[in-house]
Design a protein around this motif. Structure first.
Motif, short mmCIF file in Angstrom:
data_model
loop_
_atom_site.label_atom_id
_atom_site.label_comp_id
_atom_site.label_asym_id
_atom_site.label_seq_id
_atom_site.Cartn_x
_atom_site.Cartn_y
_atom_site.Cartn_z
N SER A 57 0.82 -1.21 0.00
CA SER A 57 0.00 0.00 0.00
C SER A 57 0.86 1.26 0.00
O SER A 57 0.58 2.22 -0.73
CB SER A 57 -0.94 -0.02 1.22
OG SER A 57 -1.72 1.16 1.25
N ARG A 58 1.90 1.29 0.81
CA ARG A 58 2.80 2.45 0.86
C ARG A 58 3.49 2.67 -0.49
O ARG A 58 3.61 3.79 -0.97
CB ARG A 58 3.84 2.26 1.96
CG ARG A 58 3.27 2.27 3.38
CD ARG A 58 4.39 2.16 4.39
NE ARG A 58 3.93 2.00 5.76
CZ ARG A 58 3.55 3.01 6.57
NH1 ARG A 58 3.59 4.25 6.12
NH2 ARG A 58 3.15 2.76 7.80
N LYS A 59 3.94 1.57 -1.11
CA LYS A 59 4.62 1.70 -2.40
C LYS A 59 3.67 2.20 -3.48
O LYS A 59 4.05 3.00 -4.35
CB LYS A 59 5.23 0.36 -2.80
CG LYS A 59 6.44 -0.04 -1.97
CD LYS A 59 7.15 -1.25 -2.53
CE LYS A 59 6.34 -2.50 -2.35
NZ LYS A 59 7.10 -3.72 -2.79
N GLU A 112 3.18 5.92 -2.97
CA GLU A 112 4.36 6.65 -3.41
C GLU A 112 4.39 6.76 -4.94
O GLU A 112 4.73 7.80 -5.50
CB GLU A 112 5.63 5.96 -2.90
CG GLU A 112 6.93 6.60 -3.33
CD GLU A 112 7.09 8.03 -2.83
OE1 GLU A 112 7.77 8.82 -3.51
OE2 GLU A 112 6.53 8.34 -1.75
N GLU A 170 1.81 11.53 -0.36
CA GLU A 170 3.08 11.06 0.21
C GLU A 170 3.04 11.06 1.73
O GLU A 170 3.62 10.18 2.39
CB GLU A 170 4.22 11.95 -0.29
CG GLU A 170 5.53 11.22 -0.46
CD GLU A 170 6.50 12.05 -1.27
OE1 GLU A 170 6.58 13.28 -1.05
OE2 GLU A 170 7.17 11.47 -2.14
N ALA A 218 1.21 8.03 2.72
CA ALA A 218 1.98 6.80 2.44
C ALA A 218 2.98 6.51 3.54
O ALA A 218 3.16 5.34 3.94
CB ALA A 218 2.68 6.91 1.08
N TRP A 219 3.64 7.53 4.03
CA TRP A 219 4.73 7.30 4.97
C TRP A 219 4.42 7.84 6.37
O TRP A 219 5.32 8.16 7.14
CB TRP A 219 6.01 7.95 4.45
CG TRP A 219 6.34 7.45 3.07
CD1 TRP A 219 6.28 8.14 1.91
CD2 TRP A 219 6.75 6.12 2.73
NE1 TRP A 219 6.63 7.36 0.86
CE2 TRP A 219 6.92 6.10 1.32
CE3 TRP A 219 6.97 4.96 3.45
CZ2 TRP A 219 7.31 4.96 0.64
CZ3 TRP A 219 7.37 3.83 2.79
CH2 TRP A 219 7.54 3.82 1.38
N ALA A 276 -0.24 3.04 9.61
CA ALA A 276 -0.36 2.44 8.29
C ALA A 276 -1.59 2.97 7.58
O ALA A 276 -2.62 3.25 8.23
CB ALA A 276 -0.43 0.92 8.42
#
Length: 305
Positions: A254-256, A259, A278, A281-282, A286
């Protein structure tokens, strides 16, 4: 089907196969006395003489063991041609038994005695006289019909006088009876110990497979990945990937995906939205399914394609 479950099934199959191979090969070979897969590359002859030091006129026992591979040599053709003069053969025997692995041992046993003048010890002052019997050729036929030979080299042995020359000429020496060897005994039967060790080895192998399976089964990722239609734009593809990863609880994926969405938004001039994506994402927490869905709705409503 998740990746963890598939990996656990593979570990279980490998463990069961390894246990079955251990039982079918090693345990079966041990229980049948086969002892492994060893086989001599060429015929081997080993010899012994007992006792190594005897009195004049005493019976000595000579033994020759010829080790062959029955897959390459006809065991029935194995023969020994000894020359024992001046000793005379009182009895002889030939026997066959299974050796280690695929080897077969053909044993020749001879009981010899010599009471003639040629066997009189001559080294009275220094003890026993050393005698050596000529090497004996062992012959056999290979499976392809060729003749094979091995050389049985007898060890030296000593003969010590117990009579004078006059006594030898006027009397008959007595023959010592061979000693009786006591029967072998064990505190624990080797057969019982072998079966217990084999059972413990199988249980340890299955236990190790179970422990590995319990670890790999925790991987909850789906085995099949989502196929995204090729006609979607890069932004829409990133949104679909982020939504799917969030729905499946795949936090790293999910984060990738988010991004990737931020990168595509910057390319289209949407730096403000890219910063927001962004940040989600980070973030420390989560990305949740709800937050990703809300973000996707916002991006689509702003006309990003």
């Amino acid at each position: 089907m998740t990746r963890g479950r598939l990996a656990a099934l593979v570990v279980a199959a490998v463990t069961v196969a390894a246990a079955a191979g251990f039982v079918g090969v090693f345990v079966r070979g041990w229980s049948h006395g086969e002892g492994g897969s060893y086989a001599p590359k060429r015929p081997i002859a080993r010899t012994s003489i007992t006792p190594a030091r005897s009195l004049f006129g005493q019976v000595v026992t000579l033994r020759a063991d010829v080790v062959v591979d029955p897959r390459a040599v006809a065991v029935s053709s194995v023969d020994l041609a000894p020359h024992f003069k001046p000793f005379r053969i009182r009895s002889e025997s030939r026997s066959t038994k299974a050796g280690v692995g695929h080897a077969t041992v053909v044993s020749f046993v001879y009981r010899l005695q010599c009471v003639s003048r040629e066997c009189l010890p001559i080294e009275k002052s220094r003890g026993a006289t050393e005698f050596r019997i000529d090497p004996s050729p062992a012959t056999m036929t290979a499976r392809d019909g060729t003749r094979l030979t091995a050389r049985a080299v007898w060890p030296t042995f000593g003969v010590q006088s117990r009579l004078t020359d006059t006594d030898i000429g006027l009397s008959t020496p007595t023959i010592d009876q061979p000693p009786r060897v006591p029967a072998i005994s064990w505190a624990v039967s080797p057969g019982t110990l072998g079966w217990l060790a084999s059972a413990a080895a199988v249980l340890l192998l299955l236990g190790a497979g179970f422990l590995v399976a319990t670890v790999v089964v925790r991987d909850s990722r789906r085995l099949r990945t989502v196929r995204i239609p090729a006609h979607l734009s890069p932004i829409e593809r990133a949104l679909v990937l982020a939504e799917h990863a969030a729905a499946q609880g795949e936090i790293p994926e999910s984060r990738k995906a988010l991004e990737r969405l931020a990168v595509e938004l910057r390319r289209r001039g949407g730096s403000g939205q890219a910063d927001e994506v962004e940040q989600l994402a980070w973030s420390e927490h989560a990305p949740s399914e709800a937050s990703v869905a809300e973000l996707a709705s916002t991006v689509r409503s702003n006309g990003a394609r």
